[in-house]
Design a protein around this motif. Structure first.
Motif, PDB file in Angstrom:
ATOM      1  N   ALA A  10       0.845  -1.197   0.000  1.00 29.45           N
ATOM      2  CA  ALA A  10       0.000   0.000   0.000  1.00 29.45           C
ATOM      3  C   ALA A  10       0.878   1.244   0.000  1.00 29.45           C
ATOM      4  CB  ALA A  10      -0.916   0.009   1.217  1.00 29.45           C
ATOM      5  N   LEU A  11       0.542   2.205  -0.844  1.00 26.13           N
ATOM      6  CA  LEU A  11       1.287   3.460  -0.918  1.00 26.13           C
ATOM      7  C   LEU A  11       0.576   4.518  -0.087  1.00 26.13           C
ATOM      8  CD1 LEU A  11       2.044   3.502  -4.736  1.00 26.13           C
ATOM      9  CD2 LEU A  11       3.576   2.844  -2.892  1.00 26.13           C
ATOM     10  N   VAL A  12       1.336   5.216   0.743  1.00 26.94           N
ATOM     11  CA  VAL A  12       0.795   6.269   1.600  1.00 26.94           C
ATOM     12  C   VAL A  12       1.407   7.586   1.144  1.00 26.94           C
ATOM     13  CG1 VAL A  12       0.604   7.117   3.949  1.00 26.94           C
ATOM     14  CG2 VAL A  12       0.577   4.667   3.518  1.00 26.94           C
ATOM     15  N   TYR A  13       0.575   8.582   0.927  1.00 25.44           N
ATOM     16  CA  TYR A  13       1.056   9.881   0.480  1.00 25.44           C
ATOM     17  C   TYR A  13       1.114  10.821   1.674  1.00 25.44           C
ATOM     18  CZ  TYR A  13       0.246   8.016  -4.136  1.00 25.44           C
ATOM     19  OH  TYR A  13       0.300   7.233  -5.249  1.00 25.44           O
ATOM     20  N   ILE A  14       2.300  11.382   1.924  1.00 29.25           N
ATOM     21  CA  ILE A  14       2.520  12.275   3.059  1.00 29.25           C
ATOM     22  C   ILE A  14       2.110  13.687   2.653  1.00 29.25           C
ATOM     23  CG2 ILE A  14       4.252  13.236   4.604  1.00 29.25           C
ATOM     24  CD1 ILE A  14       5.857  10.647   4.114  1.00 29.25           C
ATOM     25  N   LYS A  15       1.348  14.336   3.502  1.00 30.61           N
ATOM     26  CA  LYS A  15       0.927  15.710   3.258  1.00 30.61           C
ATOM     27  C   LYS A  15       1.709  16.631   4.175  1.00 30.61           C
ATOM     28  CE  LYS A  15      -2.494  14.733   0.474  1.00 30.61           C
ATOM     29  NZ  LYS A  15      -2.465  15.019  -0.902  1.00 30.61           N
ATOM     30  N   LYS A  62       7.769  16.555  -0.336  1.00 29.03           N
ATOM     31  CA  LYS A  62       7.932  16.808  -1.766  1.00 29.03           C
ATOM     32  C   LYS A  62       7.126  15.756  -2.500  1.00 29.03           C
ATOM     33  CE  LYS A  62       9.984  19.184  -4.957  1.00 29.03           C
ATOM     34  NZ  LYS A  62       9.666  20.542  -5.194  1.00 29.03           N
ATOM     35  N   GLU A  63       6.139  16.182  -3.224  1.00 30.23           N
ATOM     36  CA  GLU A  63       5.210  15.250  -3.842  1.00 30.23           C
ATOM     37  C   GLU A  63       5.389  15.267  -5.355  1.00 30.23           C
ATOM     38  OE1 GLU A  63       0.419  14.467  -3.881  1.00 30.23           O
ATOM     39  OE2 GLU A  63       1.264  15.935  -2.538  1.00 30.23           O
ATOM     40  N   TYR A  64       5.477  14.088  -5.941  1.00 28.65           N
ATOM     41  CA  TYR A  64       5.612  13.954  -7.384  1.00 28.65           C
ATOM     42  C   TYR A  64       4.438  13.157  -7.928  1.00 28.65           C
ATOM     43  CZ  TYR A  64      10.375  15.538  -6.725  1.00 28.65           C
ATOM     44  OH  TYR A  64      11.463  16.279  -6.403  1.00 28.65           O
ATOM     45  N   ARG A  65       4.120  13.419  -9.187  1.00 36.37           N
ATOM     46  CA  ARG A  65       3.058  12.691  -9.882  1.00 36.37           C
ATOM     47  C   ARG A  65       3.612  12.142 -11.180  1.00 36.37           C
ATOM     48  NH1 ARG A  65      -2.383  14.469  -9.078  1.00 36.37           N
ATOM     49  NH2 ARG A  65      -2.815  12.676 -10.402  1.00 36.37           N
ATOM     50  N   LYS A  66       3.034  11.047 -11.638  1.00 38.47           N
ATOM     51  CA  LYS A  66       3.378  10.507 -12.949  1.00 38.47           C
ATOM     52  C   LYS A  66       2.499  11.184 -13.984  1.00 38.47           C
ATOM     53  CE  LYS A  66       4.934   5.902 -11.709  1.00 38.47           C
ATOM     54  NZ  LYS A  66       4.679   4.468 -11.900  1.00 38.47           N
ATOM     55  N   ALA A  67       3.084  11.460 -15.153  1.00 40.43           N
ATOM     56  CA  ALA A  67       2.336  12.091 -16.239  1.00 40.43           C
ATOM     57  C   ALA A  67       2.771  11.482 -17.566  1.00 40.43           C
ATOM     58  CB  ALA A  67       2.566  13.594 -16.249  1.00 40.43           C
ATOM     59  N   VAL A  97       6.648  14.530 -12.480  1.00 41.15           N
ATOM     60  CA  VAL A  97       6.566  15.982 -12.387  1.00 41.15           C
ATOM     61  C   VAL A  97       6.220  16.378 -10.964  1.00 41.15           C
ATOM     62  CG1 VAL A  97       5.912  16.329 -14.798  1.00 41.15           C
ATOM     63  CG2 VAL A  97       4.149  15.994 -13.114  1.00 41.15           C
ATOM     64  N   ASP A  98       6.546  17.607 -10.601  1.00 43.40           N
ATOM     65  CA  ASP A  98       6.156  18.132  -9.311  1.00 43.40           C
ATOM     66  C   ASP A  98       4.639  18.190  -9.267  1.00 43.40           C
ATOM     67  OD1 ASP A  98       6.121  19.343  -6.863  1.00 43.40           O
ATOM     68  OD2 ASP A  98       6.906  21.258  -7.548  1.00 43.40           O
ATOM     69  N   ALA A  99       4.054  17.899  -8.114  1.00 44.21           N
ATOM     70  CA  ALA A  99       2.595  17.847  -7.992  1.00 44.21           C
ATOM     71  C   ALA A  99       1.962  19.178  -8.332  1.00 44.21           C
ATOM     72  CB  ALA A  99       2.200  17.420  -6.596  1.00 44.21           C
ATOM     73  N   LEU A 100       2.662  20.284  -8.079  1.00 43.54           N
ATOM     74  CA  LEU A 100       2.120  21.598  -8.389  1.00 43.54           C
ATOM     75  C   LEU A 100       2.714  22.196  -9.653  1.00 43.54           C
ATOM     76  CD1 LEU A 100       2.077  23.083  -4.790  1.00 43.54           C
ATOM     77  CD2 LEU A 100       0.213  22.025  -6.029  1.00 43.54           C
ATOM     78  N   GLY A 101       3.439  21.404 -10.418  1.00 41.36           N
ATOM     79  CA  GLY A 101       4.059  21.892 -11.653  1.00 41.36           C
ATOM     80  C   GLY A 101       3.016  22.381 -12.651  1.00 41.36           C
ATOM     81  N   GLY A 102       3.318  23.488 -13.281  1.00 40.95           N
ATOM     82  CA  GLY A 102       2.420  24.046 -14.269  1.00 40.95           C
ATOM     83  C   GLY A 102       1.318  24.924 -13.726  1.00 40.95           C
ATOM     84  N   GLN A 103       1.288  25.130 -12.425  1.00 39.72           N
ATOM     85  CA  GLN A 103       0.241  25.957 -11.836  1.00 39.72           C
ATOM     86  C   GLN A 103       0.816  27.297 -11.443  1.00 39.72           C
ATOM     87  OE1 GLN A 103      -1.936  24.060  -8.744  1.00 39.72           O
ATOM     88  NE2 GLN A 103      -2.278  22.226  -9.940  1.00 39.72           N
TER      89      GLN A 103
END
Length: 83
Positions: A26-31, A36-41, A77-83
């Motif tokens: 199980a993957l847990v995302y830390i807030k 530092k949060e990354y997303r796949k795109a 990419v950075d989770a907030l990239g492009g914003q």
């Protein structure tokens, strides 16, 4: 409407987050501010590339550097990239 990126810009589509890995972990995302949060795109379209050098500061155009990613590649990419 067809969109074409210019220079070395890319157009991405964020992929949904995975709840677990293929082996069942199980993957847990830390807030929080320190996480530092990354997303796949997925890469949808890419620009041709850019020239090395600065024409605005008196330099001459150098060599052409093509974009290395291609449509269909999966990138982080950075989770907030492009914003």
């Amino acid at each position: 409407m067809k969109v074409r990126p210019t220079a070395d810009n890319v157009i991405l589509r964020l992929l949904p987050r995975e709840a677990s890995t293929s082996s069942g972990i199980a993957l847990v995302y830390i807030k929080g501010p320190s996480a530092k949060e990354y997303r796949k795109a997925e890469v949808l379209a890419v620009g041709p590339g850019h020239y090395d050098g600065c024409k605005h500061c008196g330099g001459t155009r150098g060599t052409f550097i093509p974009t290395t990613v291609r449509p269909g590649d999966v990138v982080l990419v950075d989770a907030l990239g492009g914003q």
